[in-house]
Every structure is written in C-alpha cells, then in structure tokens.
Design a protein around this motif. Structure first.
Motif, PDB file in Angstrom:
ATOM      1  N   ASN A  30      14.397  42.128  20.780  1.00 24.18           N
ATOM      2  CA  ASN A  30      13.499  41.678  21.992  1.00 24.18           C
ATOM      3  C   ASN A  30      12.347  42.688  22.038  1.00 24.18           C
ATOM      4  O   ASN A  30      11.896  42.717  23.260  1.00 24.18           O
TER       5      ASN A  30
ATOM      6  N   ALA B  22      21.161  34.474  22.235  1.00 20.79           N
ATOM      7  CA  ALA B  22      20.321  33.261  22.849  1.00 20.79           C
ATOM      8  C   ALA B  22      19.756  33.643  24.467  1.00 20.79           C
ATOM      9  O   ALA B  22      18.642  33.549  24.776  1.00 20.79           O
ATOM     10  N   HIS B  23      21.058  34.006  25.230  1.00 18.21           N
ATOM     11  CA  HIS B  23      20.462  34.481  26.601  1.00 18.21           C
ATOM     12  C   HIS B  23      19.406  35.779  26.626  1.00 18.21           C
ATOM     13  O   HIS B  23      18.752  35.629  27.477  1.00 18.21           O
TER      14      HIS B  23
ATOM     15  N   GLU C 158      16.076  34.441  25.678  1.00 15.82           N
ATOM     16  CA  GLU C 158      15.759  33.486  26.583  1.00 15.82           C
ATOM     17  C   GLU C 158      15.115  34.414  27.978  1.00 15.82           C
ATOM     18  O   GLU C 158      14.234  33.984  28.883  1.00 15.82           O
ATOM     19  N   ARG C 159      15.937  35.257  28.343  1.00 11.88           N
ATOM     20  CA  ARG C 159      15.561  36.135  29.628  1.00 11.88           C
ATOM     21  C   ARG C 159      15.429  37.783  29.108  1.00 11.88           C
ATOM     22  O   ARG C 159      16.138  38.559  29.397  1.00 11.88           O
TER      23      ARG C 159
END
Length: 227
Positions: A178, A99-100, A103-104
């Motif tokens: 990602n 998740a981190h 998000e980034r």
C-alpha cells in the motif's frame, strides 16, 4: 408553501462522516499536523459540530483507531473458511487481511504508521488489536500442527512465536503493498515499476514463504546452527 426543509442527518450517520474525514486527514497529514478545520471541511460540517459530537482531537483519533481496529479484526476473522483444511484457513485469513488493508489504505496507515508512534493511549489501543489478531492466528497455527499430527512437538511458546512472526510479516507486506508517494498515489506504477500487487498476490507471497517453512517444521525438519 415555503420550501421544504432538508432532511436532518441522523447523528450516527454524521459521526461516521466525521470519522471518514478524520481517517483521510490523519493518514495524509499525520496526527500532529492534522487540523480539526480540515476534518470538519472534509466531513462537510462546522468545526463546532465536530467538537460537539466528538469532544476533542484526541477523542476523535481514539475513535478512529477503535473503528479501524474493529473493522480489520472483523475482516480477518470473517474471511477464514470454517471447517476448511488448516492451509485454506490460513490462506483465506491472509487474503482477508490484505484485501481489507488494500480497500482501506487510509485506515491501515492510521493504525500502522500513526497510532503506534503517538504514545499512550493510542499505541495501547493498536497493541490490543494486534494481540487479538495474534491470538486468532495462534489458534490457526495450532490447528495446523494438530492436523499434521505434531501438536505435541510444537510447544505453546513456539506456536505463539510463529504467530507473532506471521502477523509481523503480514503487517510489513501490507505497508509495502500500500506504499504511496507524497501526493497520495500508489508508489507502484511509478518510474516503470509494475502495478500494485493484488491482495491475492500478496497473500500468495506470504503463504509460499510461511507454509513451506511450517510444512517442513511439522514434518519434523528443524534447522539448527552448526558449530
């Protein structure tokens, strides 16, 4: 009366704005190609102010690495459910990690793609972050072994090796999940591919792979090469 003066932005806030702009620039341009002019423009400040606050491009990059490393470690440790069963703790930690990084993605790109390839001291700082996560995962796997009643059968060396393997697999999956095209958009959804996997889906992929193997190992089933 003259026009009211605009409120002065506190230094701490301004520094975070500069770091945010630096993360975006380093992730997209790479450390060598990133310019202080572009970072200053992205932060909405002058280049001299960036140098005044953060001294140099090298120091700015180090600050970015330290900030993003601390945020990642905090996200993983905070996600783990205290007192939960071993599989739930590992599951929640993986979800927190994916998740981190979702998000980034720029911060993750700086840590995983840029900092590790630029030599000392940058690679050393990322290695320290990774070692901290590995230690945390080692504790989780050790707890799982204890919960399964086979902690005596799994040597510390083997538990540490499993933790390194799990962290490495998570890093690889995060890079895959990602992945972006040259223009910075997600590589998923291009040329008819499906949408980018969610953090929960990515965590489930790794959990299914890892936990099944750990379960068999903790049940006393071990693979051995024949011949």
């Amino acid at each position: 009366m003259g026009a009211a003066k605009s409120k002065r932005v506190p230094r701490a806030v301004r520094e975070q704005q500069m770091l945010d702009a630096a993360v975006r620039t380093f992730a997209r341009r790479g450390y060598r190609a990133a310019s202080m002019d572009e970072i200053a423009e992205g932060a909405g400040v002058s280049k001299p102010l960036v140098y005044l606050y953060l001294n140099s491009k090298e120091e700015l990059f180090s600050r970015v690495i330290r900030r993003e490393s601390a945020a990642l470690v905090a996200a993983v440790t905070a996600a783990v459910e205290p007192g939960a069963a071993a599989d739930r703790q590992l599951w929640s930690g993986l979800k927190g990690f994916f998740a981190h990084t979702a998000e980034r993605p720029d911060g993750w790109a700086v840590l995983h793609q840029q900092a590790r390839t630029q030599g000392e001291p940058f690679a050393v700082e990322v290695a320290a972050m990774r070692a901290e996560i590995v230690r945390f995962v080692t504790v989780l796997i050790g707890a799982a072994a204890k919960e399964a009643g086979c902690d005596g059968e799994l040597a510390d060396r083997e538990v540490a090796g499993l933790a390194h393997a799990l962290v490495g697999a998570a890093e690889s999956l995060a890079e895959w999940a990602n992945a972006r095209t040259a223009d910075g958009t997600s590589a998923f959804g291009v040329s008819g591919e499906r949408e980018r996997p969610t953090a929960k889906e990515t965590a489930a992929t790794l959990m299914n792979f890892v936990w099944a193997g750990l379960g068999r190992l903790m049940a006393g089933e071990r693979w051995a090469p024949g011949g």
